[in-house]
Design a protein around this motif. Structure first.
Motif, short mmCIF file in Angstrom:
data_model
loop_
_atom_site.label_atom_id
_atom_site.label_comp_id
_atom_site.label_asym_id
_atom_site.label_seq_id
_atom_site.Cartn_x
_atom_site.Cartn_y
_atom_site.Cartn_z
N ARG A 49 37.56 54.94 76.42
CA ARG A 49 37.93 53.88 75.48
C ARG A 49 37.00 53.83 74.27
O ARG A 49 37.32 53.16 73.29
N ASN A 52 38.71 55.96 71.10
CA ASN A 52 39.56 55.33 70.07
C ASN A 52 39.16 53.88 69.82
O ASN A 52 39.94 53.08 69.34
N MET A 54 38.68 51.28 71.64
CA MET A 54 39.33 50.14 72.28
C MET A 54 38.29 49.16 72.81
O MET A 54 38.59 48.01 73.09
N ARG A 85 42.94 54.95 65.31
CA ARG A 85 43.82 54.82 66.48
C ARG A 85 45.16 55.51 66.26
O ARG A 85 45.84 55.86 67.21
N LYS A 86 45.54 55.66 65.00
CA LYS A 86 46.77 56.41 64.73
C LYS A 86 46.56 57.89 65.05
O LYS A 86 47.49 58.59 65.45
N ILE A 88 44.34 58.96 67.28
CA ILE A 88 43.96 59.13 68.68
C ILE A 88 44.82 58.19 69.53
O ILE A 88 44.59 57.00 69.62
N GLY A 89 45.84 58.76 70.14
CA GLY A 89 46.75 57.95 70.93
C GLY A 89 46.19 57.68 72.31
O GLY A 89 45.27 58.36 72.77
N MET A 90 46.76 56.67 72.97
CA MET A 90 46.25 56.35 74.30
C MET A 90 47.39 56.02 75.25
O MET A 90 48.33 55.33 74.89
N LEU B 186 47.83 47.91 69.71
CA LEU B 186 46.62 48.28 68.98
C LEU B 186 46.36 49.78 69.11
O LEU B 186 45.94 50.44 68.16
N GLY B 187 46.63 50.31 70.31
CA GLY B 187 46.43 51.73 70.55
C GLY B 187 47.33 52.61 69.70
O GLY B 187 47.03 53.78 69.46
N LEU B 188 48.44 52.04 69.24
CA LEU B 188 49.34 52.81 68.38
C LEU B 188 48.95 52.67 66.91
O LEU B 188 49.67 53.11 66.02
N GLY B 189 47.83 52.02 66.68
CA GLY B 189 47.34 51.92 65.31
C GLY B 189 47.86 50.71 64.57
O GLY B 189 47.90 50.70 63.34
N ALA B 190 48.26 49.67 65.31
CA ALA B 190 48.70 48.46 64.64
C ALA B 190 47.49 47.58 64.36
O ALA B 190 46.52 47.59 65.12
#
Lengths: 252, 315
Positions: A49, A52, A54, A85-86, A88-90, B186-190
Motif C-alpha cells: 500500500r 500507490n 494508500m 494512483r492512475k 498504479i492500479g490496485m 481512490l485506487g482508480l485515481g479519483a
C-alpha cells in the motif's frame, strides 16, 4: 536485462511510535510478477500500500527513506497522488465492486479521467474485459448489477476495472484468498497473461500460488525484508535459514 | 438418546405470550385511532372539502387554505433544510478530522433532535423574526415586511427543527457505504470529491432521501412552533403573490405573508369553535387529510428507497 520499475531505499514505516516496516531496500523489475510472502502482520500488505500511497488515508503514519517509481520519488511533496494512483492500479483482498452495473464499474476510472465518448468507453469495456478473460462470461449482461456475479467473477471484474485506467503497475493484495480453487486458477492464469504488459506485485498467503505465478519472491518477517530473489531459488535453495523454515512450514 | 420433551418451557412460553399480547395491544390502539378518524372523516372528505375555503365562521366549507399553507411551508422548509443538512453531514463525516470539537458537534446535532418543539418556536421568533427580519426591514427601510411572523420564518424555523433528522440520517447513510468502495475509487485515481460524488453519494442517496421525507412528515405535522410564526386563525386569501416579469405574471408562494396550517387548523376547530356540533365533522376530515398527506409522503419514501436499492443491485 530488465528495467527497474520500483526501487526502495531504507524505507521504513511507523504507525505512531510502532515501527511496521524497517529499512526495506529492494528493486522490482518491469513486466515481472513479484510476490510478497510472509506470516500475517509481517508488513507485506503495508509495503504494497506504500507503492500507490494508500497509506496516506490512515492517520498517524510516518514514512522515512525513499521509494522511486521510474526514478521518481513518489513521496515528493510536489507529486500528484491522484495521477500516481492512475498509473498504479490496485486489486484488493475482497472484491469491492460498486453497486452499479458491470459496464459502469469498468468505465468508472476512465470517466474520472475525463473520457466521455460513448464509443471509446464501450471499446475500453470490451478490451479490458477481454484482457481480464471475463468477456465471454459477461458480454450479454453488461447492464446487470456487478454484484450479481459469482465471487471469482467479481474479483476478475475488479482486475478489469483496475486495467481500464491503463496503469503500468498492478498491485494485488491477496486477490484470490477468498476464492475457490477453480476461480483461483483462473486468476493465476490471468496474472500470467497480464505480466506481458504490466508490472505486477502480488501479496499472497498461499505459497504454492507464489511459486506458480511469480518470477521473483520477497519474504517478509516482522517488518523486515529477509530475502528477495528468483522464485525458483527462493523455493528450492533459499539463502537465509528463516526463509527456508517458513517455506517448509517449520515456522512457529 | 432421549429426545422426547419432558418439561414444557413455561418461562419461555409466558414470555412469548406476553410479547404477543403487547404487540396485539399496540396494533389494536393504532387501529382504533385510525379507524375512528377514517370512519368519522371519510364521509366529509371530497374534492369540494379539499379545494374550498372555510365558510360561515368555519362551520362549513373546506380546508384548502390550510392544506395549501402546509404544503407551502414544507416545500420552503425542505429547500432550506436538505441542502444545509446534507452538506453539513458530508463535511462532518468525510472531511472533518475526528477531534474533540467535531465530537461535540456530533453530540450537539443528536441533542438538537431532543429539544422540545416549542423552544424552536421561541428561538425562531427571537432569532428569525426579531433579529434577522427586523434587521432586514431596517436596512432596506421597507417598513413592516419581514419583521413579523410569516411563512418564510415558519419554514426556516421548521427547517432548523428537522435539520437533525436530515443530518443524522445522512450521516448514517454515508457511514453505511463500505470503506472498501472508497478505497476502490481512490485506487482508480479519483480525487476525494470525485469519490464522494461518484461512489459514496449514489449509495447513500436512499438513506438521505428517507431522511428528507421523514423530515417532511415531521415538519408537516408540527404545531407548536408555528403558533408564534405566522400561522393564522383564518385567512380569506391564500399566501400567494403574482410575480410579474413584464406582462407575464405567475402566482408564487408569498414568503412574507401569513398562512393557515393544517395541524393548527385542527387545533382551532377543536378548541375555538363557535359551534362544536357543526365543526366536529370538519375536524375529523381535516385530521384524515393530514394523516393521509404524511402517510403518502412515507409511502413515497419507501417507493423511492426501493427503486434506488434496486438500481444499486441490493435487492
Amino acid at each position: 536485462m530488465k528495467k527497474t520499475k520500483i526501487k526502495t531505499k531504507d524505507l521504513s514505516l511507523f504507525y505512531g511510535e510502532k515501527k511496521a516496516l524497517s529499512n526495506i531496500s529492494m528493486e522490482i523489475f518491469e513486466k515481472e510478477v513479484t510476490a510478497f510472502i510472509g506470516p500475517s502482520g509481517c508488513g507485506k500488505s503495508t509495503f504494497l500500500r506504500i507503492i500507490n500511497r494508500m497509506n496516506d488515508l490512515i492517520d498517524n503514519v510516518t514514512i522515512t527513506g525513499k521509494i522511486l517509481v521510474d526514478g521518481i520519488n513518489i513521496y515528493d511533496k510536489n507529486l500528484d497522488v491522484v495521477n500516481l494512483r492512475k498509473r498504479i492500479g490496485m486489486v484488493f483482498q475482497k472484491s469491492n465492486l460498486f453497486p452499479k452495473t458491470i459496464y459502469e464499474n469498468i468505465v468508472y476510472g476512465p470517466k474520472i479521467n475525463g473520457i466521455k465518448n460513448k464509443n471509446e468507453l464501450s471499446e475500453i469495456v470490451e478490451t479490458t474485459l477481454k484482457q481480464a478473460a471475463i468477456w465471454n462470461e459477461v458480454k450479454d449482461r453488461l447492464n446487470e448489477s456487478a454484484l450479481s456475479l459469482s465471487g471469482g467473477q467479481q474479483q476478475r471484474l475488479c482486475i478489469a476495472r483496475a486495467l481500464a485506467v491503463k496503469p503500468e503497475i498492478v498491485l494485488m493484495d491477496e486477490p484470490a484468498s477468498a476464492l475457490d480453487p477453480l476461480s483461483t486458477a483462473k486468476i493465476e492464469e490471468l496474472i500470467h497473461q497480464l505480466k506481458k504488459e504490466y508490472t505486477i506485485v502480488i501479496v499472497t498467503h498461499n505459497m504454492q500460488q507464489a511459486a506458480r505465478v511469480s518470477d521473483k519472491t520477497a519474504f517478509f518477517y516482522l517488518g523486515e525484508l529477509i530475502e528477495l530473489g528468483n522464485t525458483t531459488t527462493i523455493f528450492t535453495n533459499p539463502i537465509v535459514k528463516q526463509t527456508e523454515d517458513y517455506i517448509t512450514g517449520r515456522f512457529g | 438418546m432421549e429426545l422426547t420433551k419432558h418439561k414444557k418451557d413455561i418461562k419461555g412460553f409466558t414470555f412469548i405470550l406476553s410479547l404477543k399480547i403487547i404487540f396485539f395491544f399496540i396494533v389494536l390502539i393504532l387501529f382504533l385511532l385510525l379507524g375512528k378518524i377514517v370512519f368519522e372523516g371519510i364521509g366529509i372528505v371530497n374534492l369540494e372539502f379539499i379545494f374550498e375555503a372555510p365558510k360561515n365562521n368555519m362551520t362549513e366549507g373546506g380546508i384548502w387554505p390550510a392544506i395549501f399553507g402546509t404544503l407551502a411551508v414544507t416545500i420552503i422548509m425542505v429547500l432550506i433544510a436538505v441542502p444545509i443538512g446534507v452538506f453539513s453531514a458530508i463535511y462532518i463525516n468525510e472531511y472533518a478530522k475526528d477531534t474533540f470539537l467535531t465530537r461535540i458537534i456530533r453530540t450537539a446535532v443528536n441533542n438538537l433532535a431532543g429539544v422540545p418543539s416549542i423552544v424552536f418556536g421561541l428561538f425562531g421568533f427571537g432569532f428569525f423574526i426579531l433579529f434577522i427580519g427586523k434587521g432586514i426591514d431596517s436596512v432596506l427601510e421597507t417598513g413592516l415586511f419581514l419583521g413579523q411572523p410569516c411563512l418564510l420564518w415558519a419554514s426556516a424555523t421548521l427547517a432548523v427543527l428537522v435539520l437533525p433528522i436530515v443530518i443524522v440520517s445522512t450521516l448514517e447513510a454515508l457511514n453505511s457505504v463500505p470503506k472498501s468502495n472508497r478505497d476502490a475509487s481512490l485506487g482508480l485515481g479519483a480525487t476525494k470529491w470525485q469519490t464522494i460524488k461518484n461512489a459514496v453519494l449514489p449509495q447513500a442517496s436512499p438513506g438521505i432521501l428517507t431522511g428528507t421525507i421523514l423530515a417532511i412528515s415531521r415538519g408537516a405535522g408540527e404545531t407548536a412552533p408555528i403558533l408564534f410564526l405566522g400561522a393564522a386563525f383564518f385567512l380569506p386569501n391564500l399566501p400567494v403573490v403574482d410575480l410579474c416579469i413584464g406582462d407575464y405574471c405567475i402566482p408564487m408562494i408569498n414568503p412574507a405573508d401569513q398562512f393557515m396550517y393544517l395541524a393548527y387548523h385542527i387545533f382551532i376547530l377543536t378548541t375555538q369553535s363557535s359551534n362544536p356540533t357543526l365543526t366536529q365533522p370538519i375536524q375529523y376530515g381535516a385530521t384524515l387529510v393530514l394523516i393521509t398527506i404524511t402517510f403518502l409522503l412515507n409511502i413515497t419514501a419507501i417507493i423511492f428507497r426501493y427503486r434506488f436499492r434496486k438500481t444499486l443491485g441490493k435487492i
